[in-house]
Design an enzyme around this catalytic site. Sequence first.
Site, PDB file in Angstrom:
ATOM      1  N   ASP A 188       0.854  -1.179   0.000  1.00  0.00           N
ATOM      2  CA  ASP A 188       0.000   0.000   0.000  1.00  0.00           C
ATOM      3  C   ASP A 188       0.905   1.249   0.000  1.00  0.00           C
ATOM      4  OD1 ASP A 188      -2.310   1.695   0.527  1.00  0.00           O
ATOM      5  OD2 ASP A 188      -1.547   1.807   2.590  1.00  0.00           O
ATOM      6  N   ASP A 199      -0.313   5.181   0.816  1.00  0.00           N
ATOM      7  CA  ASP A 199      -0.593   6.213   1.819  1.00  0.00           C
ATOM      8  C   ASP A 199      -0.670   5.617   3.216  1.00  0.00           C
ATOM      9  OD1 ASP A 199      -0.861   8.633   0.212  1.00  0.00           O
ATOM     10  OD2 ASP A 199      -2.491   7.523  -0.735  1.00  0.00           O
TER      11      ASP A 199
HETATM   12  C1  XBP Z   1      -5.315   6.303   0.534  1.00  0.00           C
HETATM   13  C2  XBP Z   1      -6.454   7.047   0.004  1.00  0.00           C
HETATM   14  C3  XBP Z   1      -6.243   8.096  -0.983  1.00  0.00           C
HETATM   15  C4  XBP Z   1      -5.519   9.310  -0.469  1.00  0.00           C
HETATM   16  C5  XBP Z   1      -5.784  10.470  -1.385  1.00  0.00           C
HETATM   17  O1  XBP Z   1      -5.168   5.148  -0.228  1.00  0.00           O
HETATM   18  O2  XBP Z   1      -7.568   6.762   0.368  1.00  0.00           O
HETATM   19  O3  XBP Z   1      -7.498   8.477  -1.429  1.00  0.00           O
HETATM   20  O4  XBP Z   1      -5.987   9.672   0.819  1.00  0.00           O
HETATM   21  O5  XBP Z   1      -5.326  10.217  -2.660  1.00  0.00           O
HETATM   22  P1  XBP Z   1      -4.010   4.035  -0.012  1.00  0.00           P
HETATM   23  P2  XBP Z   1      -6.173  10.676  -3.953  1.00  0.00           P
HETATM   24  O6  XBP Z   1      -3.703   3.967   1.462  1.00  0.00           O
HETATM   25  O7  XBP Z   1      -4.634   2.792  -0.546  1.00  0.00           O
HETATM   26  O8  XBP Z   1      -2.832   4.478  -0.829  1.00  0.00           O
HETATM   27  O9  XBP Z   1      -6.713  12.039  -3.645  1.00  0.00           O
HETATM   28  O10 XBP Z   1      -5.192  10.657  -5.093  1.00  0.00           O
HETATM   29  O11 XBP Z   1      -7.289   9.663  -4.102  1.00  0.00           O
HETATM   30 MG    MG Z   2      -3.091   3.257   3.247  1.00  0.00          MG
END
Ligand code: XBP
Ligand code: MG
Length: 264
Positions: free
Chosen positions: A11, A13
């Site tokens: 993953d 973020d």
């Molecule tokens: C995290 C998310 C993303 C980010 C924002 O996803 O939910 O939406 O918060 O990014 P992960 P965008 O942990 O799966 O990476 O605004 O580009 O959607």
């Molecule tokens: Mg995440």
Amino acid sequence: MQQELQALLLDVDGTLADTEEVHRRAFNSAFAEAGLDWNWSRDLYHQLLAVTGGKERIRYFLDAFHAARPVAGISDEYIAQLHARKTVFYTAALAAGEVPLSPGVERLIHEARHAGLRLAIVTTTTEANVTALLEHSFTADVAQWFDVIAAGNVVAKKKPAADIYEYALDKLGLAADQCLAIEDSANGLQSALAAGVDTLITINHFTRDQDFTGAAQVVDHLGEPGQPCHAIAGALPPDSLVDVAYLQRLHADCLQRRGAQAGG
Ligand code: XBP
Ligand code: MG
């Protein structure tokens, strides 16, 4: 014969780096630039993280938190434009070096490559955000280290749906039991488990109180020499460090447990 660990599905973020606070500020910058009086506090953002995907999160905010001021007429196209500006603010923050990788991430990625494990990114965030984070954290050819970068809108249903993990497995040509996921959130865990992929969790400020039932292991971070990790659930990894040997054992234990459950 028991499957050996072939790939790590990572993953982005909250897992590769503690990015959500930077996302939050980028959303607010886009709102301010557009002359909107929307401002997402940390507390509100905590709640908005229930929905993955930036465009989906803006729509959720309008539907569930903005009821006092009707927002009829805010089209999907307008949200997409706002979100594109948010991506510009976010990637600029990455370029400015505002987001370091989390402890142990760089070490583990290098170790995994050295051990011949395949790597994939499995995320709901926009692909430009992934590329920017990787390029500002590693060398220019870093994208080639990953056999698959599964991101953003390549699937219709984002996490917690299984779709993005199933997409990545399909592109890798691997079965779920040949892989291990590393995630930071309950939505990510549910997505991986729904696709049959066992998962190690590293927590962060926004996700520490979430329900990680079903995770193979929960730690505060992956650990570095001199910066030991701590176990939140499950046993502490040897030397307080999540390394490839540990992940191989964790994967084998998960398969054994699944086998025992299937055998009754
Ligand atoms: C995290 C998310 C993303 C980010 C924002 O996803 O939910 O939406 O918060 O990014 P992960 P965008 O942990 O799966 O990476 O605004 O580009 O959607
Ligand atoms: Mg995440």
